[in-house]
Design a protein around this motif. Structure first.
Motif, PDB file in Angstrom:
ATOM      1  N   LYS A 148       0.815  -1.212   0.000  1.00 31.29           N
ATOM      2  CA  LYS A 148       0.000   0.000   0.000  1.00 31.29           C
ATOM      3  C   LYS A 148       0.853   1.268   0.000  1.00 31.29           C
ATOM      4  CE  LYS A 148      -3.945  -2.219   2.259  1.00 31.29           C
ATOM      5  NZ  LYS A 148      -4.823  -2.265   3.455  1.00 31.29           N
ATOM      6  N   ASP A 149       2.091   1.165   0.443  1.00 34.08           N
ATOM      7  CA  ASP A 149       3.005   2.303   0.422  1.00 34.08           C
ATOM      8  C   ASP A 149       4.353   1.820  -0.105  1.00 34.08           C
ATOM      9  OD1 ASP A 149       4.575   4.504   0.743  1.00 34.08           O
ATOM     10  OD2 ASP A 149       4.094   4.835   2.858  1.00 34.08           O
ATOM     11  N   PRO A 150       4.521   1.761  -1.428  1.00 30.33           N
ATOM     12  CA  PRO A 150       5.739   1.198  -2.014  1.00 30.33           C
ATOM     13  C   PRO A 150       7.017   1.970  -1.694  1.00 30.33           C
ATOM     14  CG  PRO A 150       3.966   1.236  -3.635  1.00 30.33           C
ATOM     15  CD  PRO A 150       3.511   2.056  -2.462  1.00 30.33           C
ATOM     16  N   HIS A 151       6.902   3.191  -1.144  1.00 37.63           N
ATOM     17  CA  HIS A 151       8.104   3.961  -0.804  1.00 37.63           C
ATOM     18  C   HIS A 151       8.539   3.754   0.642  1.00 37.63           C
ATOM     19  CE1 HIS A 151       8.238   6.257  -4.592  1.00 37.63           C
ATOM     20  NE2 HIS A 151       6.920   6.249  -4.526  1.00 37.63           N
ATOM     21  N   LEU A 152       7.703   3.109   1.454  1.00 35.61           N
ATOM     22  CA  LEU A 152       7.981   2.985   2.876  1.00 35.61           C
ATOM     23  C   LEU A 152       9.266   2.213   3.155  1.00 35.61           C
ATOM     24  CD1 LEU A 152       7.182   3.369   5.834  1.00 35.61           C
ATOM     25  CD2 LEU A 152       5.719   1.337   5.620  1.00 35.61           C
ATOM     26  N   LEU A 153       9.531   1.152   2.419  1.00 36.78           N
ATOM     27  CA  LEU A 153      10.704   0.318   2.668  1.00 36.78           C
ATOM     28  C   LEU A 153      11.988   1.116   2.479  1.00 36.78           C
ATOM     29  CD1 LEU A 153      11.581  -2.516   3.460  1.00 36.78           C
ATOM     30  CD2 LEU A 153      11.512  -3.146   1.028  1.00 36.78           C
ATOM     31  N   ALA A 154      12.077   1.836   1.376  1.00 36.44           N
ATOM     32  CA  ALA A 154      13.267   2.655   1.120  1.00 36.44           C
ATOM     33  C   ALA A 154      13.381   3.771   2.151  1.00 36.44           C
ATOM     34  CB  ALA A 154      13.213   3.237  -0.288  1.00 36.44           C
ATOM     35  N   GLU A 155      12.244   4.341   2.552  1.00 37.80           N
ATOM     36  CA  GLU A 155      12.275   5.419   3.543  1.00 37.80           C
ATOM     37  C   GLU A 155      12.744   4.912   4.907  1.00 37.80           C
ATOM     38  OE1 GLU A 155       8.346   6.975   3.444  1.00 37.80           O
ATOM     39  OE2 GLU A 155       8.637   8.034   1.539  1.00 37.80           O
ATOM     40  N   GLU A 196      17.696   2.236  -4.261  1.00 41.43           N
ATOM     41  CA  GLU A 196      18.203   3.260  -3.343  1.00 41.43           C
ATOM     42  C   GLU A 196      19.415   2.768  -2.552  1.00 41.43           C
ATOM     43  OE1 GLU A 196      17.104   6.543  -2.704  1.00 41.43           O
ATOM     44  OE2 GLU A 196      16.161   6.194  -4.653  1.00 41.43           O
ATOM     45  N   GLY A 197      19.820   1.510  -2.753  1.00 46.95           N
ATOM     46  CA  GLY A 197      21.039   1.011  -2.136  1.00 46.95           C
ATOM     47  C   GLY A 197      20.846   0.099  -0.951  1.00 46.95           C
ATOM     48  N   ALA A 198      19.605  -0.255  -0.611  1.00 43.10           N
ATOM     49  CA  ALA A 198      19.350  -1.176   0.499  1.00 43.10           C
ATOM     50  C   ALA A 198      19.367  -2.611  -0.011  1.00 43.10           C
ATOM     51  CB  ALA A 198      18.003  -0.856   1.146  1.00 43.10           C
ATOM     52  N   GLN A 199      20.077  -3.489   0.662  1.00 45.67           N
ATOM     53  CA  GLN A 199      20.090  -4.912   0.332  1.00 45.67           C
ATOM     54  C   GLN A 199      19.004  -5.602   1.151  1.00 45.67           C
ATOM     55  OE1 GLN A 199      21.959  -5.474  -2.139  1.00 45.67           O
ATOM     56  NE2 GLN A 199      23.282  -3.670  -2.019  1.00 45.67           N
ATOM     57  N   LEU A 200      18.245  -6.519   0.540  1.00 40.62           N
ATOM     58  CA  LEU A 200      17.052  -7.082   1.177  1.00 40.62           C
ATOM     59  C   LEU A 200      17.178  -8.583   1.407  1.00 40.62           C
ATOM     60  CD1 LEU A 200      14.186  -5.282  -0.794  1.00 40.62           C
ATOM     61  CD2 LEU A 200      15.289  -4.587   1.330  1.00 40.62           C
ATOM     62  N   LEU A 201      16.829  -8.981   2.657  1.00 42.34           N
ATOM     63  CA  LEU A 201      16.703 -10.384   3.038  1.00 42.34           C
ATOM     64  C   LEU A 201      15.271 -10.605   3.509  1.00 42.34           C
ATOM     65  CD1 LEU A 201      17.643 -13.228   3.821  1.00 42.34           C
ATOM     66  CD2 LEU A 201      18.624 -12.268   5.902  1.00 42.34           C
ATOM     67  N   GLU A 202      14.553 -11.533   2.849  1.00 40.72           N
ATOM     68  CA  GLU A 202      13.128 -11.735   3.107  1.00 40.72           C
ATOM     69  C   GLU A 202      12.891 -13.145   3.628  1.00 40.72           C
ATOM     70  OE1 GLU A 202      12.085  -9.113  -0.908  1.00 40.72           O
ATOM     71  OE2 GLU A 202      12.241 -11.307  -0.947  1.00 40.72           O
ATOM     72  N   LEU A 203      12.144 -13.272   4.713  1.00 40.45           N
ATOM     73  CA  LEU A 203      11.728 -14.578   5.222  1.00 40.45           C
ATOM     74  C   LEU A 203      10.288 -14.825   4.820  1.00 40.45           C
ATOM     75  CD1 LEU A 203      14.306 -13.986   6.902  1.00 40.45           C
ATOM     76  CD2 LEU A 203      13.236 -15.208   8.791  1.00 40.45           C
ATOM     77  N   HIS A 204      10.012 -16.050   4.360  1.00 39.47           N
ATOM     78  CA  HIS A 204       8.681 -16.343   3.840  1.00 39.47           C
ATOM     79  C   HIS A 204       8.338 -17.808   4.119  1.00 39.47           C
ATOM     80  CE1 HIS A 204       5.113 -15.663   1.652  1.00 39.47           C
ATOM     81  NE2 HIS A 204       5.495 -16.070   0.462  1.00 39.47           N
TER      82      HIS A 204
END
Length: 357
Positions: A148-155, A196-204
């Motif tokens: 719902k807020d695609p910019h929140l993660l980078a922010e 934006e330069g953030a590396q992401l690790l996702e648990l699912h």
């Protein structure tokens, strides 16, 4: 019938769009634009993996890593080791090197007290300065879901000066996991944060499976819960197979950046929170333990625990044996041509080490 607007010169036809672009400001429209040479040579340049080697990359810079599995098989245990290696507490995980990060932001949305207890297994007094300075933890639900807020993660990454963000877990970050629209919106958030330069690790989590045969239970991307767009946008997907609480599990590399890793037989020491590879199923160890050598089909049978491995598994085993041969660890004796019943596969034997006096 041709509409009048289509007969206008393109400069005139797109004048309203250009006017809107000027009103919106050029920074938003030009922010991610580069010339073709820079795109190919800068963004496409070879970089050291965040986890792994150039030949076997578990986590690549600029691409997300997703760790998937049923409850209780050690997703958090494995993820915490990777995080602490990113912080310099460890140097490698599952025998693969991990590059250090500046600061990690951990989004602990799924049962924060359990996440905290699991993390505490690794820590001693000497780790306090590092974790106080370089680890930030968001405990509980986000202000809104990321679709719902695609910019929140980078922010969030920018606000906490983090170059690595851990999402634990996706079910708490996306409103409707099974809907393509929500998954595409989340992937937009993912790609924006990566850019934006953030590396992401996702648990699912995996989806419930109703298959009756062992082959039905084999890890494949279709067993990842939710829309296919979650895995489509991920750079690498690791699947942990096993039963809840098992100390011995198997890690499968379902989506690869470079060469395939594993399948790895992994032992979890739940008391210490440490995982290590059980070497008895390492291809080189198996080859060294087989005086008569191994064919790709025989190696595939060992690795999959199936007497009749699939053609795809046999080809994977063949690639592993070829890699050992190229690295000088094995010798290859060519087989004979023929059909499925008449041909003879190539045989690989461990190369004997010659003592140097």
């Amino acid at each position: 019938m041709i509409r009048k607007s289509s007969t206008l010169p393109w400069r005139t036809r797109f004048a309203p769009e250009r006017e809107r672009a000027r009103n919106a400001g050029t920074s938003r429209l030009d922010r991610y634009v580069s010339d073709g040479w820079a795109f190919g040579t800068d963004i496409g340049a070879e970089t050291e993996p965040l986890w792994g080697t150039p030949e076997q990359t578990a986590w690549a810079a600029g691409e997300s890593l997703m760790i998937v599995g049923p409850p209780g098989v050690g997703k958090i245990t494995l993820a915490h080791q990777v995080i602490l290696a990113r912080l310099g507490v460890y140097t490698d995980v599952l025998d693969l090197p991990v590059a250090e990060s500046r600061r990690v932001l951990y989004l602990a949305m799924d049962r924060p007290p359990q996440i905290a207890k699991a993390l505490a297994r690794h820590l001693g007094p000497k780790d306090e300065p590092t974790l106080r300075d370089r680890l930030r933890v968001w405990s509980g639900p986000l202000p809104t879901t990321l679709d719902k807020d695609p910019h929140l993660l980078a922010e969030l990454a920018a606000a906490h000066q983090a170059d690595t963000v851990v999402i634990d877990s996706l079910k708490d970050a996306v409103s409707r996991l099974t809907e393509d629209e929500a998954a595409i919106a989340y992937n937009n958030a993912r790609q924006h944060a990566l850019r934006e330069g953030a590396q992401l690790l996702e648990l699912h989590h995996q989806r419930k499976w109703t298959g009756d045969t062992p082959r039905d239970q084999r890890p494949v991307l279709d067993r990842v819960y939710g829309s296919t767009w979650f895995t489509s946008g991920a750079g690498s997907v690791l699947f942990i197979a096993g039963e809840s609480g098992d100390p011995a599990v198997k890690v499968h590399h379902l989506k690869m950046v470079t060469g395939e890793i594993g399948p790895l037989p992994v032992i979890h020491n739940h008391q210490r929170g440490i995982s290590y590879v059980e070497q008895t199923l390492d291809p080189l160890a198996l080859l060294q333990a087989s005086p008569e050598g191994l064919t790709p089909r025989e190696l595939a049978a060992h690795l999959t625990d199936e007497p009749k491995p699939s053609r795809a598994d046999v080809e994977k085993a063949r690639r592993k044996l070829d890699q050992l041969a190229q690295a000088g660890h094995a010798e290859k004796a060519q087989g004979t041509a023929g059909g499925a019943s008449r041909g003879q596969q190539a045989t690989y034997r461990a190369r004997r080490l010659v003592a140097v006096s």
